[in-house]
Design an enzyme around this catalytic site. Structure first.
Site, PDB file in Angstrom:
ATOM      1  N   CYS A 107     -66.347 -15.419  78.619  1.00 30.17           N
ATOM      2  CA  CYS A 107     -67.581 -16.218  78.626  1.00 30.17           C
ATOM      3  C   CYS A 107     -68.693 -15.479  77.881  1.00 30.17           C
ATOM      4  O   CYS A 107     -69.398 -16.057  77.050  1.00 30.17           O
ATOM      5  CB  CYS A 107     -67.995 -16.512  80.065  1.00 30.17           C
ATOM      6  SG  CYS A 107     -69.425 -17.595  80.203  1.00 30.17           S
ATOM      7  N   CYS A 108     -68.845 -14.175  78.159  1.00 35.36           N
ATOM      8  CA  CYS A 108     -69.868 -13.382  77.460  1.00 35.36           C
ATOM      9  C   CYS A 108     -69.571 -13.303  75.962  1.00 35.36           C
ATOM     10  O   CYS A 108     -70.491 -13.281  75.145  1.00 35.36           O
ATOM     11  CB  CYS A 108     -69.949 -11.968  78.045  1.00 35.36           C
ATOM     12  SG  CYS A 108     -70.923 -11.823  79.562  1.00 35.36           S
ATOM     13  N   CYS A 189     -78.051 -14.360  82.650  1.00 29.25           N
ATOM     14  CA  CYS A 189     -77.728 -15.748  82.972  1.00 29.25           C
ATOM     15  C   CYS A 189     -77.933 -15.988  84.472  1.00 29.25           C
ATOM     16  O   CYS A 189     -77.614 -15.123  85.302  1.00 29.25           O
ATOM     17  CB  CYS A 189     -76.284 -16.049  82.595  1.00 29.25           C
ATOM     18  SG  CYS A 189     -76.001 -16.053  80.812  1.00 29.25           S
ATOM     19  N   CYS A 192     -74.967 -15.409  86.808  1.00 28.83           N
ATOM     20  CA  CYS A 192     -74.429 -14.048  86.970  1.00 28.83           C
ATOM     21  C   CYS A 192     -75.511 -13.030  87.323  1.00 28.83           C
ATOM     22  O   CYS A 192     -75.335 -11.835  87.093  1.00 28.83           O
ATOM     23  CB  CYS A 192     -73.727 -13.626  85.682  1.00 28.83           C
ATOM     24  SG  CYS A 192     -72.419 -14.748  85.167  1.00 28.83           S
ATOM     25  N   CYS A 215     -72.598  -7.031  79.255  1.00 25.19           N
ATOM     26  CA  CYS A 215     -72.103  -8.301  78.704  1.00 25.19           C
ATOM     27  C   CYS A 215     -71.177  -8.061  77.526  1.00 25.19           C
ATOM     28  O   CYS A 215     -70.398  -8.942  77.152  1.00 25.19           O
ATOM     29  CB  CYS A 215     -73.260  -9.193  78.294  1.00 25.19           C
ATOM     30  SG  CYS A 215     -74.295  -8.521  76.986  1.00 25.19           S
TER      31      CYS A 215
END
Ligand code: SF4
Length: 225
Positions: A107-108, A189, A192, A215
């Site tokens: 995702c990062c 984010c 997170c 990240c």
């Protein structure tokens, strides 16, 4: 290795990089987090047209976007670049927007690392707000480093501690991130980011409960589409 540079002020380092060695080839990468206003202010005093790269991941707090707009207007920054993830990559790997729950590294990569790499194409150097005081993994951070991509990384605040940070905000009457008053010390984010528990380091609320502390934008690349 470069600790001998520590006596140089952050402003001095920044000016020499922006107006000298990397003129026209350097960007500030800012999260518009709790301490970001310091470098944004310093850069605005040197050259308001310095490119400012902001990774708009699609998962940020609304307060961060509002803070970005507030600071850009206040400081008169004229080269703001809000970078979004590739629509193709989102469709291929995160169509439901829940990848952060299953594979936060991927995702990062999609929402941060890959967009940053694309945004920094053509730049020889970038400026970050990392500091030794943030956590143990950053304890050996240098003022100037070579990143995993071979690009020069400038960390003007590498040696700054809490007292210097607070003094700078006070001296220049800079506004704080709206979530700081609610106990957030490091803000990424919304999905997170948690408030750190008392006594824990400032970044401990990031990916809380996971064996993940970065990240990946400062690490060798694991995934590139
Ligand atoms: S911080 Fe979380 S939501 Fe944001 S890009 Fe990384 S894993 Fe995804």
């Amino acid at each position: 290795m470069l600790d001998f540079l520590e006596p140089l002020s952050a402003e001095c380092v920044l000016e020499s990089m922006i107006m000298g060695r990397f003129r026209g080839k350097i960007a500030l990468v800012s999260s518009f987090g709790t301490e970001s206003a310091i470098l944004l202010h310093m850069v605005s005093q040197i050259d308001r047209a310095t490119p400012v790269v902001f990774l708009e991941t699609g998962k940020l707090f609304a307060e961060t976007l509002e803070y970005r707009d507030e600071l850009v207007a206040l400081l008169g920054l004229t080269n703001m670049r809000s970078i979004r993830p590739s629509g193709q990559q989102l469709a291929a790997y995160d169509p439901a927007g829940t990848l952060w729950q299953k594979d936060p590294d991927l995702c990062c990569a999609i929402r941060k690392t890959n967009p940053l790499d694309a945004a920094l194409e053509g730049f020889s150097a970038w400026i970050t707000g990392r500091k030794r005081s943030q956590n143990a993994k950053r304890a050996k951070l240098e003022l100037v480093e070579t990143g995993p991509d071979g690009r020069t990384t400038v960390n003007p605040l590498a040696f700054w501690d809490e007292a210097r940070i607070e003094a700078y905000f006070a001296r220049h009457h800079l506004p704080r991130h709206p979530l700081q008053a609610q106990g957030y010390t490091s803000i990424g984010c919304a999905t997170c980011t948690a408030r750190p528990i008392d006594g824990a380091d400032k970044r401990s609320g990031r990916w809380a409960g996971l064996d993940k502390t970065e990240c990946g934008i400062h690490l060798p690349r694991q995934f590139a589409a």
